[in-house]
Design an enzyme around this catalytic site. Sequence first.
Site, PDB file in Angstrom:
ATOM      1  N   GLY A  40     -16.422  -0.146   5.082  1.00 31.54           N
ATOM      2  CA  GLY A  40     -16.548   1.190   5.659  1.00 31.54           C
ATOM      3  C   GLY A  40     -17.151   1.138   7.054  1.00 31.54           C
ATOM      4  O   GLY A  40     -17.516   0.069   7.562  1.00 31.54           O
ATOM      5  N   TYR A  56     -12.304   4.792   3.496  1.00 35.32           N
ATOM      6  CA  TYR A  56     -11.191   5.695   3.848  1.00 35.32           C
ATOM      7  C   TYR A  56     -11.175   6.969   2.980  1.00 35.32           C
ATOM      8  O   TYR A  56     -11.380   8.079   3.484  1.00 35.32           O
ATOM      9  CB  TYR A  56      -9.890   4.908   3.738  1.00 35.32           C
ATOM     10  N   ASP A  93     -23.343   2.884   0.958  1.00 41.85           N
ATOM     11  CA  ASP A  93     -22.228   2.045   1.412  1.00 41.85           C
ATOM     12  C   ASP A  93     -22.817   0.828   2.109  1.00 41.85           C
ATOM     13  O   ASP A  93     -23.744   0.963   2.920  1.00 41.85           O
ATOM     14  CB  ASP A  93     -21.351   2.851   2.395  1.00 41.85           C
ATOM     15  N   TYR A 139      -6.553  -6.560  -9.718  1.00 44.26           N
ATOM     16  CA  TYR A 139      -7.092  -5.294  -9.208  1.00 44.26           C
ATOM     17  C   TYR A 139      -6.871  -4.175 -10.223  1.00 44.26           C
ATOM     18  O   TYR A 139      -7.806  -3.467 -10.619  1.00 44.26           O
ATOM     19  CB  TYR A 139      -6.455  -4.938  -7.856  1.00 44.26           C
ATOM     20  N   GLY A 161       4.852  -8.983  -6.884  1.00 47.67           N
ATOM     21  CA  GLY A 161       4.083  -8.011  -7.663  1.00 47.67           C
ATOM     22  C   GLY A 161       4.360  -6.561  -7.309  1.00 47.67           C
ATOM     23  O   GLY A 161       3.800  -5.664  -7.929  1.00 47.67           O
ATOM     24  N   PHE A 211      -2.044   7.362  -6.217  1.00 45.49           N
ATOM     25  CA  PHE A 211      -0.834   6.634  -5.839  1.00 45.49           C
ATOM     26  C   PHE A 211      -1.057   6.181  -4.386  1.00 45.49           C
ATOM     27  O   PHE A 211      -2.074   5.565  -4.120  1.00 45.49           O
ATOM     28  CB  PHE A 211       0.401   7.475  -6.156  1.00 45.49           C
ATOM     29  N   ASN A 212      -0.174   6.473  -3.428  1.00 47.46           N
ATOM     30  CA  ASN A 212      -0.387   5.873  -2.104  1.00 47.46           C
ATOM     31  C   ASN A 212      -1.113   6.819  -1.147  1.00 47.46           C
ATOM     32  O   ASN A 212      -0.484   7.694  -0.551  1.00 47.46           O
ATOM     33  CB  ASN A 212       0.948   5.419  -1.518  1.00 47.46           C
TER      34      ASN A 212
HETATM   35  N1  UFG Z   1       5.398  -2.474   2.659  1.00 47.79           N
HETATM   36  C1  UFG Z   1       6.231  -3.102   3.561  1.00 47.79           C
HETATM   37  N2  UFG Z   1       5.654  -3.785   4.599  1.00 47.79           N
HETATM   38  C2  UFG Z   1       4.304  -3.845   4.783  1.00 47.79           C
HETATM   39  C3  UFG Z   1       3.464  -3.185   3.858  1.00 47.79           C
HETATM   40  C4  UFG Z   1       4.050  -2.513   2.804  1.00 47.79           C
HETATM   41  O1  UFG Z   1       7.451  -3.078   3.424  1.00 47.79           O
HETATM   42  O2  UFG Z   1       3.844  -4.487   5.737  1.00 47.79           O
HETATM   43  C5  UFG Z   1       6.005  -1.730   1.540  1.00 47.79           C
HETATM   44  C6  UFG Z   1       5.582  -2.214   0.169  1.00 47.79           C
HETATM   45  O3  UFG Z   1       6.410  -3.248  -0.282  1.00 47.79           O
HETATM   46  C7  UFG Z   1       5.687  -0.927  -0.664  1.00 47.79           C
HETATM   47  C8  UFG Z   1       5.330   0.165   0.330  1.00 47.79           C
HETATM   48  O4  UFG Z   1       5.547  -0.400   1.615  1.00 47.79           O
HETATM   49  O5  UFG Z   1       7.017  -0.716  -1.080  1.00 47.79           O
HETATM   50  C9  UFG Z   1       3.880   0.607   0.238  1.00 47.79           C
HETATM   51  O6  UFG Z   1       3.029  -0.530   0.321  1.00 47.79           O
HETATM   52  P1  UFG Z   1       1.454  -0.405   0.550  1.00 47.79           P
HETATM   53  O7  UFG Z   1       0.932  -1.807   0.710  1.00 47.79           O
HETATM   54  O8  UFG Z   1       1.178   0.574   1.606  1.00 47.79           O
HETATM   55  O9  UFG Z   1       0.924   0.214  -0.806  1.00 47.79           O
HETATM   56  P2  UFG Z   1       1.146  -0.320  -2.308  1.00 47.79           P
HETATM   57  O10 UFG Z   1       2.131   0.610  -2.944  1.00 47.79           O
HETATM   58  O11 UFG Z   1       1.445  -1.749  -2.392  1.00 47.79           O
HETATM   59  O12 UFG Z   1      -0.328  -0.187  -2.853  1.00 47.79           O
HETATM   60  C10 UFG Z   1      -0.885   1.032  -3.188  1.00 47.79           C
HETATM   61  C11 UFG Z   1      -2.403   1.014  -2.999  1.00 47.79           C
HETATM   62  C12 UFG Z   1      -3.046   0.074  -3.984  1.00 47.79           C
HETATM   63  C13 UFG Z   1      -2.591   0.416  -5.364  1.00 47.79           C
HETATM   64  C14 UFG Z   1      -1.102   0.356  -5.421  1.00 47.79           C
HETATM   65  C15 UFG Z   1      -0.581   0.679  -6.782  1.00 47.79           C
HETATM   66  O13 UFG Z   1      -2.718   0.610  -1.697  1.00 47.79           O
HETATM   67  O14 UFG Z   1      -4.440   0.207  -3.928  1.00 47.79           O
HETATM   68  O15 UFG Z   1      -0.557   1.300  -4.502  1.00 47.79           O
HETATM   69  O16 UFG Z   1       0.470  -0.185  -7.067  1.00 47.79           O
HETATM   70  F1  UFG Z   1      -3.096  -0.443  -6.261  1.00 47.79           F
END
Ligand code: UFG
Length: 333
Positions: free
Chosen positions: A37, A12, A32, A142, A283, A170-171
Amino acid sequence: MGRYLVTGGAGYVGSHTVLALRDRGEDVVVLDDLSKGHREAVPAGVRLVDGRCEDRRALAEAFGGGRFDAVLHFAALSLVGDSMRDPLRYMAENLSTLSAVASAAVQHDCRRLVMSSTAALFGFPERIPIDEEQRLGPVSPYGESKLMCERALDWAERIHGLRFASLRYFNAAGADPEGRAGEDHDPETHLVPLAIDAALGLRPPLMVFGTDYPTDDGTGVRDYVHVTDLADAHLRVLPLLEKQSVRYNLGNGTGYSVRDVIETVERVGGRRVPHALGPRREGDPAVLVASSAKLRAETGWSPRFAKLEDIVRTAWDWRAAHPQGYAGARQAA
Ligand code: UFG
């Protein structure tokens, strides 16, 4: 024109960075193994070496055609939840992949490397926004694996003179604004694509993970940063590596809640996002928002797609055009 090796360049963030390098006229080789991918994500004119980073033959082939100005290392396991089930695999694989690529770079006289790192280095942060001075304290294997990788690079710099940039994303969200690439994970765990797919009827209703966080609306708050802006940051740190290694936190600096994301997807797409409210995901911190002041000041980086609406719109457009992701492009070919 420079020459760059991009590991994980079919993934991605990697594929969007390959596009940014190509748009600048650079010569790019992708290494890759296509485990995550997609072959279709590698643009025409870019050589794809299909192999694992730890595979000596694949590495030799990738490094074979001449000296690289830098290696951009994206290839890694990157799912927090997965890492909680398989911790040792995450630690071993992410460190061994990075080590293999960094050693090959040194052997082939390339002393610049950019690595994808993560906000997960900070675990449950002490202050928001999160700047580079904050205590590192991963709460997942991770995050720990990426911290080990940063430490390994410190030693590689001291001993081999390998300069590195560690970019703590971040995201990451969104898709190439010209529609050339997008987000296609299997399994998909990220909020933006899951919300879009729920709206398009491509997946079941979205589950909101937690409504009792100490945030304005009770749902988790994150810093969504456009993947094209992430790609741009990789290009901007390259010249700094002439002088020193750097670490930057990489986000927009604005937090949006899960409800904000749902509302934005509904506004942009003109469709409801079917969703249900569920318990917290283990977590997950309440709030993760970056301070990218250091990156902005030292490289001039400034996000072009800072608004959540722009991020969601590009993601929506790509998904609406590719309801089966890259598999659709494969069938059409
Ligand atoms: N969320 C939902 N429902 C879902 C998926 C996510 O409510 O089905 C919420 C999560 O709880 C969070 C937000 O949406 O509050 C974002 O979640 P993501 O899974 O999209 O992303 P994360 O913040 O968990 O993870 C990202 C990256 C990771 C990185 C992390 C750092 O994808 O690689 O941030 O904490 F490690």
